[in-house]
Scaffold this motif. Structure first.
Motif, short mmCIF file in Angstrom:
data_model
loop_
_atom_site.label_atom_id
_atom_site.label_comp_id
_atom_site.label_asym_id
_atom_site.label_seq_id
_atom_site.Cartn_x
_atom_site.Cartn_y
_atom_site.Cartn_z
N LYS A 1 49.95 -18.02 20.76
CA LYS A 1 51.11 -17.22 20.38
C LYS A 1 52.17 -17.14 21.47
O LYS A 1 53.36 -17.23 21.20
N THR A 2 51.73 -16.97 22.72
CA THR A 2 52.68 -16.72 23.80
C THR A 2 53.03 -17.95 24.62
O THR A 2 54.01 -17.95 25.37
N GLY A 3 52.23 -19.01 24.53
CA GLY A 3 52.46 -20.19 25.34
C GLY A 3 51.92 -20.07 26.75
O GLY A 3 52.14 -20.95 27.59
N ALA A 4 51.18 -19.00 27.03
CA ALA A 4 50.59 -18.83 28.36
C ALA A 4 49.35 -19.72 28.50
O ALA A 4 48.70 -20.08 27.51
N ALA A 5 49.03 -20.06 29.74
CA ALA A 5 47.82 -20.84 30.02
C ALA A 5 47.24 -20.38 31.35
O ALA A 5 47.98 -20.05 32.29
N ALA A 6 45.92 -20.33 31.43
CA ALA A 6 45.24 -19.93 32.65
C ALA A 6 44.16 -20.94 32.99
O ALA A 6 43.43 -21.42 32.12
N ALA A 7 44.07 -21.29 34.28
CA ALA A 7 43.02 -22.20 34.75
C ALA A 7 42.14 -21.48 35.75
O ALA A 7 42.64 -20.88 36.71
N ILE A 8 40.83 -21.53 35.53
CA ILE A 8 39.86 -20.92 36.43
C ILE A 8 39.04 -22.06 37.03
O ILE A 8 38.27 -22.72 36.34
N GLY A 9 39.22 -22.31 38.34
CA GLY A 9 38.49 -23.37 39.00
C GLY A 9 37.12 -22.90 39.45
O GLY A 9 36.98 -21.79 39.98
N VAL A 10 36.10 -23.73 39.24
CA VAL A 10 34.73 -23.41 39.63
C VAL A 10 34.24 -24.47 40.63
O VAL A 10 34.15 -25.65 40.27
#
Length: 309
Positions: free
Chosen positions: A90-99
């Motif tokens: 909906k918002t176009g946001a993206a999050a990346a969580i590196g492990v």
């Protein structure tokens, strides 16, 4: 709307999916591999693991490189460059969580080991379960590939620009090093920038952050060139010849829509931190599980990370 127009739009969406997912993988294994291959797998929820409900507006993809040697199945070797990426439809946001790949964790059904061993033990499903158990968000899909494909793709888009926070080098991969500030990375340099860890202050933690910097650079380049005649079409022809997936076209279309809607200004990223330990004579990362869960809690429903602590 004509059938031809519908088909063209579908091809463009699938092209976006293939290009962006391929670059998001940021494959940086430590060994030579055979010709490029990529695979997109849908995973199921782990039996016996209680995951909080995830908003239907957010899609989660675990991008991972495989360090498979020639002749080995890349979906059943040790994984590398683990990045859990969420996208808000909906918002176009993206999050990346590196492990960090050497994180010592419990792998559901296989005991405790380095998290990247989950791919070897049980394929994409087991790796998805292990990352999900650590972060508290299980990926809907796992994307696996090899680093030669990553290099070829960097070349096909004309390289990327990144903002390097600190100068560093490696006597084997990049003796002359990378200077601090905004730099351009071609195919080999993008691989080396993402792969080097031994001369970084925080080792694998900083390496994971560098991988995210390259990912942002790729996303920006793809978005900037997307309207050039033939750019997307050539990209899909290059990528799809190597892509193996059991997903139906309708599901690929939905993923393509999610990726096409990502706004560069709304991309946030963090790396799971931890201490360094020794188990069985091997150096391992002891992840801060509380922090990992907080990252998952913050990003779960809107794919946004306001802080990394």
């Amino acid at each position: 709307m004509s059938v031809v127009t519908t088909h063209i739009r579908w091809v463009r969406r699938v092209a976006t999916l293939a290009v962006v997912l391929a670059v998001a993988a940021l494959v940086v294994p430590d060994s030579a591999v055979k010709p490029t291959e990529i695979e997109l797998v849908k995973v199921n929820r782990a039996t016996g693991v209680d995951y909080p409900e995830v908003s239907k507006d957010v899609v989660w993809i675990l991008a991972v490189g495989s360090d498979a040697r020639p002749g080995e199945d890349m979906t059943h070797t040790r994984g590398d460059a683990l990045q859990l990426v969420g996208m808000n439809l909906k918002t176009g946001a993206a999050a990346a969580i590196g492990v960090p790949r050497d994180s010592w964790v419990s792998i559901p059904g296989y005991g405790s080991n380095k998290i990247n061993a989950a791919l070897y033990f049980g394929g994409p499903q087991a790796l998805g379960d292990a990352v999900g158990a650590l972060v508290g968000v299980q990926p809907d899909y796992v994307f696996v590939t090899r680093f030669k494909f990553f290099q070829a793709l960097i070349g096909s888009i004309g390289g990327v620009e990144v903002d390097n926070p600190v100068a560093f080098s490696d006597q084997y991969l990049k003796p002359e090093g990378f200077k601090q500030g905004k730099i351009h990375l071609g195919p080999y340099d993008a691989m080396a920038f993402s792969r080097i860890r031994h001369n970084l202050i925080r080792g694998d933690f900083d390496r994971s952050a560098n991988q995210q910097r390259v990912l942002r650079g790729i996303q920006a380049k793809v978005r900037a060139r997307a309207k050039e005649p033939g750019f997307i079409e050539n990209g899909v022809l290059h990528v799809l010849q190597y892509l193996h997936t059991d997903l139906p076209p309708s599901e690929l279309f939905q993923l393509g829509q999610a990726l096409a809607q990502v706004d560069p200004a709304k991309i946030t990223n963090c790396v799971v931190q931890g201490g360094i330990g020794n188990i069985g004579g091997a150096s391992v990362v002891l992840p801060y599980t509380d922090q990992a869960k907080r990252l998952g809690d913050r990003a779960r429903n809107d794919a946004t990370l306001e802080s990394c602590d």
